[in-house]
Write a protein that holds these residues in place. Structure first.
Motif, PDB file in Angstrom:
ATOM      1  N   THR A  89       4.940   6.666  -6.478  1.00  0.00           N
ATOM      2  CA  THR A  89       4.729   7.419  -5.233  1.00  0.00           C
ATOM      3  C   THR A  89       5.746   7.070  -4.144  1.00  0.00           C
ATOM      4  O   THR A  89       5.782   7.734  -3.107  1.00  0.00           O
ATOM      5  CB  THR A  89       3.313   7.148  -4.692  1.00  0.00           C
ATOM      6  OG1 THR A  89       3.143   5.735  -4.476  1.00  0.00           O
ATOM      7  CG2 THR A  89       2.256   7.642  -5.672  1.00  0.00           C
ATOM      8  N   GLY A  90       6.534   6.021  -4.356  1.00  0.00           N
ATOM      9  CA  GLY A  90       7.543   5.637  -3.373  1.00  0.00           C
ATOM     10  C   GLY A  90       6.976   4.989  -2.128  1.00  0.00           C
ATOM     11  O   GLY A  90       7.529   5.155  -1.031  1.00  0.00           O
ATOM     12  N   VAL A  91       5.880   4.231  -2.285  1.00  0.00           N
ATOM     13  CA  VAL A  91       5.268   3.569  -1.134  1.00  0.00           C
ATOM     14  C   VAL A  91       5.239   2.060  -1.353  1.00  0.00           C
ATOM     15  O   VAL A  91       5.468   1.571  -2.462  1.00  0.00           O
ATOM     16  CB  VAL A  91       3.834   4.075  -0.878  1.00  0.00           C
ATOM     17  CG1 VAL A  91       3.819   5.590  -0.732  1.00  0.00           C
ATOM     18  CG2 VAL A  91       2.885   3.643  -1.997  1.00  0.00           C
ATOM     19  N   ASP A  92       4.943   1.347  -0.275  1.00  0.00           N
ATOM     20  CA  ASP A  92       4.748  -0.101  -0.337  1.00  0.00           C
ATOM     21  C   ASP A  92       3.414  -0.429   0.310  1.00  0.00           C
ATOM     22  O   ASP A  92       3.221  -0.202   1.507  1.00  0.00           O
ATOM     23  CB  ASP A  92       5.872  -0.844   0.393  1.00  0.00           C
ATOM     24  CG  ASP A  92       7.201  -0.740  -0.328  1.00  0.00           C
ATOM     25  OD1 ASP A  92       7.246  -1.095  -1.529  1.00  0.00           O
ATOM     26  OD2 ASP A  92       8.181  -0.284   0.291  1.00  0.00           O
ATOM     27  N   LYS A 107       3.235   5.745   3.261  1.00  0.00           N
ATOM     28  CA  LYS A 107       4.630   6.146   3.470  1.00  0.00           C
ATOM     29  C   LYS A 107       5.008   6.050   4.941  1.00  0.00           C
ATOM     30  O   LYS A 107       6.117   5.632   5.288  1.00  0.00           O
ATOM     31  CB  LYS A 107       4.839   7.575   2.963  1.00  0.00           C
ATOM     32  CG  LYS A 107       4.937   7.693   1.455  1.00  0.00           C
ATOM     33  CD  LYS A 107       5.245   9.130   1.033  1.00  0.00           C
ATOM     34  CE  LYS A 107       5.414   9.214  -0.486  1.00  0.00           C
ATOM     35  NZ  LYS A 107       5.714  10.603  -0.937  1.00  0.00           N
ATOM     36  N   ILE A 130      -1.709   7.910   0.413  1.00  0.00           N
ATOM     37  CA  ILE A 130      -0.276   7.809   0.145  1.00  0.00           C
ATOM     38  C   ILE A 130       0.530   8.170   1.393  1.00  0.00           C
ATOM     39  O   ILE A 130       1.538   7.527   1.709  1.00  0.00           O
ATOM     40  CB  ILE A 130       0.112   8.712  -1.038  1.00  0.00           C
ATOM     41  CG1 ILE A 130      -0.589   8.247  -2.316  1.00  0.00           C
ATOM     42  CG2 ILE A 130       1.624   8.725  -1.239  1.00  0.00           C
ATOM     43  CD1 ILE A 130      -0.315   6.794  -2.695  1.00  0.00           C
ATOM     44  N   GLU A 144       2.975   2.177  -6.708  1.00  0.00           N
ATOM     45  CA  GLU A 144       3.992   2.113  -5.652  1.00  0.00           C
ATOM     46  C   GLU A 144       5.298   2.752  -6.133  1.00  0.00           C
ATOM     47  O   GLU A 144       5.949   3.504  -5.401  1.00  0.00           O
ATOM     48  CB  GLU A 144       4.238   0.663  -5.258  1.00  0.00           C
ATOM     49  CG  GLU A 144       3.106   0.027  -4.472  1.00  0.00           C
ATOM     50  CD  GLU A 144       3.386  -1.432  -4.151  1.00  0.00           C
ATOM     51  OE1 GLU A 144       3.060  -1.871  -3.036  1.00  0.00           O
ATOM     52  OE2 GLU A 144       3.945  -2.148  -5.029  1.00  0.00           O
ATOM     53  N   PRO A 148       4.831   1.489   5.996  1.00  0.00           N
ATOM     54  CA  PRO A 148       4.938   0.618   4.823  1.00  0.00           C
ATOM     55  C   PRO A 148       4.324  -0.765   5.062  1.00  0.00           C
ATOM     56  O   PRO A 148       4.397  -1.318   6.171  1.00  0.00           O
ATOM     57  CB  PRO A 148       6.448   0.509   4.604  1.00  0.00           C
ATOM     58  CG  PRO A 148       7.010   1.749   5.235  1.00  0.00           C
ATOM     59  CD  PRO A 148       6.135   2.011   6.425  1.00  0.00           C
TER      60      PRO A 148
END
Length: 321
Positions: free
Chosen positions: A176-179, A148, A144, A173, A151
């Motif tokens: 966890t706020g990721v791409d 972050k 993760i 995604e 991206p």
């Protein structure tokens, strides 16, 4: 007819109904039970269904025989089940596609879960994040953090859009706020395993059992299961709930009968399969193939299916799938 005579006749009629119902219950099962598995022979759902049925029939005076009827993403076999006489002598096996894919897409005219009486959930096979040894990641937190920091660069392989693993990566995604750089692979997870070995992918999402070969060889590492339950076969892989996230995705096996099957017959079936489920033989066997035994009886499984649909369809709506 006098009121007294009417009451007497009504009492006799009701008594006859009770006796008839009791006789039917006492006679069930009166012949071998047919279990329709809506997938070809040889797959995981087929193997688990056969194993637990072999044990369940030891608790009944008849045999349970499996009939594989594949096609239309499980609809062909299950529609045959729902059209059978609702007397408890024909059962069917539901999986993810039966509960989510088919109802969501209205893919097959006449297919409906409302025509079925769920009896029990037997197993769950959670999706998991598996990474290549070449990726350099050894924990979920490292994966993760990398996503972050950079991206759309961490390459994650999943099944095509609309599948459970595809929804899983999109939900991951969001939480966890990721791409991720999501790459889809049609067919089985074999292609994803090969891509992990070649370095084409950093990670992939499917069940741990699907990647058992490269996990055992050390070419891949299981980082986390998208579940709230610890998989007894892979105790080194934590459920994501222990890392502070609520996310449960994956497949499962549910036993069902045609709608309007008598409650007494359903109770006999549920009892026989629960005893089989709780047997040491089944528990040992099912964990040996990497699947988590997870029982929900008739009183709970219907509600669980409804909650799963509501949550999954909401995610699909958000993703416009």
């Amino acid at each position: 007819m006098s009121l007294t005579k009417f009451k007497r006749n009504l009492t006799l009629a009701l008594g006859a109904l009770v006796l008839t119902s009791s006789a039917v219950a006492a006679e069930f099962p009166s012949r071998d039970i047919r279990l329709i598995v809506p997938w070809p022979a040889g797959g995981g759902a087929d193997a688990i269904s056969r194993k637990i049925s072999n044990l369940a029939e030891q608790n009944m005076p008849v045999s349970v025989y499996v009939e594989n009827i594949g096609g239309a993403v499980t609809a062909t076999g299950l529609m045959q089940m729902t059209k059978a006489r609702p007397d408890g002598h024909t059962l069917g096996v539901l999986t993810y596609d039966s509960v989510i894919t088919l109802p969501r897409g209205n893919m097959v005219p006449g297919y409906s879960l409302e025509n079925m009486a769920p009896i029990a959930r037997i197993t769950r096979e959670a999706d998991a994040i598996v990474v290549s040894k070449k990726s350099g990641y050894s924990s979920f937190e490292e994966l993760i953090a990398a996503a972050k920091a950079n991206p759309n660069t961490v390459r994650i392989g999943v099944a095509p859009e609309g599948s459970g693993p595809f929804l899983a990566v999109r939900r991951l995604e969001e939480k966890t706020g990721v791409d991720f750089n999501v790459i889809t692979y049609p067919g089985s997870s074999t292609a994803e395993a090969e891509a992990l070995l070649s370095g084409e992918l950093d990670g992939a999402i499917s069940s741990l059992g699907d990647f058992s070969g490269i996990l055992e060889s050390g070419d891949a590492i299981g980082l986390v299961e998208l579940s709230s339950e610890q998989n007894p076969s892979y105790k080194s892989v934590p459920p994501i709930s222990t890392l502070g996230y609520t996310l449960e995705t994956g497949s499962f096996i549910i036993l069902a009968a045609p709608k309007n099957t008598p409650a007494d017959a359903l109770a006999v079936i549920e009892s026989a399969y629960q005893k089989a489920f709780e047997s040491e033989e089944f528990q040992t066997w099912v964990t040996s193939i990497g699947v988590t035994p997870s029982w929900l009886g008739a009183a709970e499984v219907q509600g669980w299916m409804g909650e799963l649909q509501t949550e999954t369809f909401k995610v699909m709506d958000e993703l416009s799938l």
